[in-house]
Design a protein around this motif. Structure first.
Motif, PDB file in Angstrom:
ATOM      1  N   LEU A   1      25.211  -5.378 -25.232  1.00 57.48           N
ATOM      2  CA  LEU A   1      25.481  -6.708 -25.765  1.00 57.48           C
ATOM      3  C   LEU A   1      24.765  -6.870 -27.095  1.00 57.48           C
ATOM      4  O   LEU A   1      23.668  -6.361 -27.278  1.00 57.48           O
ATOM      5  N   VAL A   2      25.400  -7.606 -28.014  1.00 57.83           N
ATOM      6  CA  VAL A   2      24.774  -7.929 -29.289  1.00 57.83           C
ATOM      7  C   VAL A   2      25.218  -9.326 -29.702  1.00 57.83           C
ATOM      8  O   VAL A   2      26.370  -9.696 -29.509  1.00 57.83           O
ATOM      9  N   GLN A   3      24.282 -10.124 -30.222  1.00 60.62           N
ATOM     10  CA  GLN A   3      24.648 -11.452 -30.701  1.00 60.62           C
ATOM     11  C   GLN A   3      25.231 -11.302 -32.100  1.00 60.62           C
ATOM     12  O   GLN A   3      24.566 -10.841 -33.022  1.00 60.62           O
TER      13      GLN A   3
ATOM     14  N   ILE B   1      29.062 -13.416 -28.776  1.00 63.42           N
ATOM     15  CA  ILE B   1      28.351 -12.220 -28.341  1.00 63.42           C
ATOM     16  C   ILE B   1      29.361 -11.083 -28.311  1.00 63.42           C
ATOM     17  O   ILE B   1      30.510 -11.267 -27.904  1.00 63.42           O
ATOM     18  N   GLY B   2      28.948  -9.907 -28.758  1.00 64.07           N
ATOM     19  CA  GLY B   2      29.796  -8.721 -28.687  1.00 64.07           C
ATOM     20  C   GLY B   2      29.445  -7.923 -27.441  1.00 64.07           C
ATOM     21  O   GLY B   2      28.268  -7.709 -27.143  1.00 64.07           O
TER      22      GLY B   2
ATOM     23  N   ILE C   1      32.822 -12.561 -26.912  1.00 69.50           N
ATOM     24  CA  ILE C   1      32.765 -13.554 -25.845  1.00 69.50           C
ATOM     25  C   ILE C   1      31.787 -14.677 -26.209  1.00 69.50           C
ATOM     26  O   ILE C   1      30.850 -14.455 -26.974  1.00 69.50           O
ATOM     27  N   PRO C   2      31.990 -15.871 -25.661  1.00 69.43           N
ATOM     28  CA  PRO C   2      31.044 -16.969 -25.905  1.00 69.43           C
ATOM     29  C   PRO C   2      29.773 -16.736 -25.088  1.00 69.43           C
ATOM     30  O   PRO C   2      29.818 -16.142 -24.009  1.00 69.43           O
TER      31      PRO C   2
ATOM     32  N   VAL D   1      27.969 -15.204 -20.565  1.00 70.49           N
ATOM     33  CA  VAL D   1      26.840 -14.368 -20.156  1.00 70.49           C
ATOM     34  C   VAL D   1      25.756 -15.193 -19.461  1.00 70.49           C
ATOM     35  O   VAL D   1      25.199 -14.795 -18.455  1.00 70.49           O
ATOM     36  N   THR D   2      25.484 -16.384 -20.004  1.00 67.70           N
ATOM     37  CA  THR D   2      24.395 -17.206 -19.470  1.00 67.70           C
ATOM     38  C   THR D   2      24.832 -18.131 -18.346  1.00 67.70           C
ATOM     39  O   THR D   2      23.999 -18.601 -17.586  1.00 67.70           O
ATOM     40  N   GLY D   3      26.124 -18.423 -18.266  1.00 65.58           N
ATOM     41  CA  GLY D   3      26.617 -19.335 -17.246  1.00 65.58           C
ATOM     42  C   GLY D   3      26.469 -20.795 -17.623  1.00 65.58           C
ATOM     43  O   GLY D   3      26.840 -21.675 -16.882  1.00 65.58           O
ATOM     44  N   SER D   4      25.943 -21.060 -18.832  1.00 60.96           N
ATOM     45  CA  SER D   4      25.793 -22.451 -19.262  1.00 60.96           C
ATOM     46  C   SER D   4      27.035 -22.902 -20.015  1.00 60.96           C
ATOM     47  O   SER D   4      27.818 -22.094 -20.477  1.00 60.96           O
ATOM     48  N   ALA D   5      27.184 -24.184 -20.152  1.00 64.67           N
ATOM     49  CA  ALA D   5      28.352 -24.746 -20.855  1.00 64.67           C
ATOM     50  C   ALA D   5      27.940 -25.268 -22.211  1.00 64.67           C
ATOM     51  O   ALA D   5      28.165 -26.419 -22.557  1.00 64.67           O
ATOM     52  N   GLY D   6      27.265 -24.433 -23.005  1.00 62.75           N
ATOM     53  CA  GLY D   6      26.875 -24.827 -24.339  1.00 62.75           C
ATOM     54  C   GLY D   6      25.617 -25.677 -24.395  1.00 62.75           C
ATOM     55  O   GLY D   6      25.309 -26.267 -25.413  1.00 62.75           O
TER      56      GLY D   6
END
Length: 52
Positions: free
Chosen positions: A11-13, A19-20, A39-40, A44-49
Motif C-alpha cells: 500500500l502507498v498513500q 491509496i494505491g 482506493i479511498p 482500508v481503515t473502515g472509516s467514512a471519511g
C-alpha cells in the motif's frame, strides 16, 4: 478487494484521498497477474471519511 486468490501486496498513500494497492492475484493461482488499484482510505481503515 476481490474474491480471487491474492499474494504479495503493498500500500502507498498517493494523495489525501487515494491509496494505491499493488497485489498479485488470479483465479487459478495468486501469481497469475499483478494488479494496481486506486482506493479511498475508508476501504482500508473502515472509516467514512472521519478524521483521527
Amino acid at each position: 478487494m476481490s474474491r480471487n486468490r491474492a499474494a504479495y501486496s503493498d500500500l502507498v498513500q498517493l494523495d489525501e484521498a487515494t491509496i494505491g494497492l499493488l497485489h498479485g492475484t488470479g483465479t487459478g493461482s495468486a501469481y497469475e497477474t499483478v494488479e494496481f488499484r486506486r482506493i479511498p482510505p475508508a476501504a482500508v481503515t473502515g472509516s467514512a471519511g472521519r478524521g483521527p
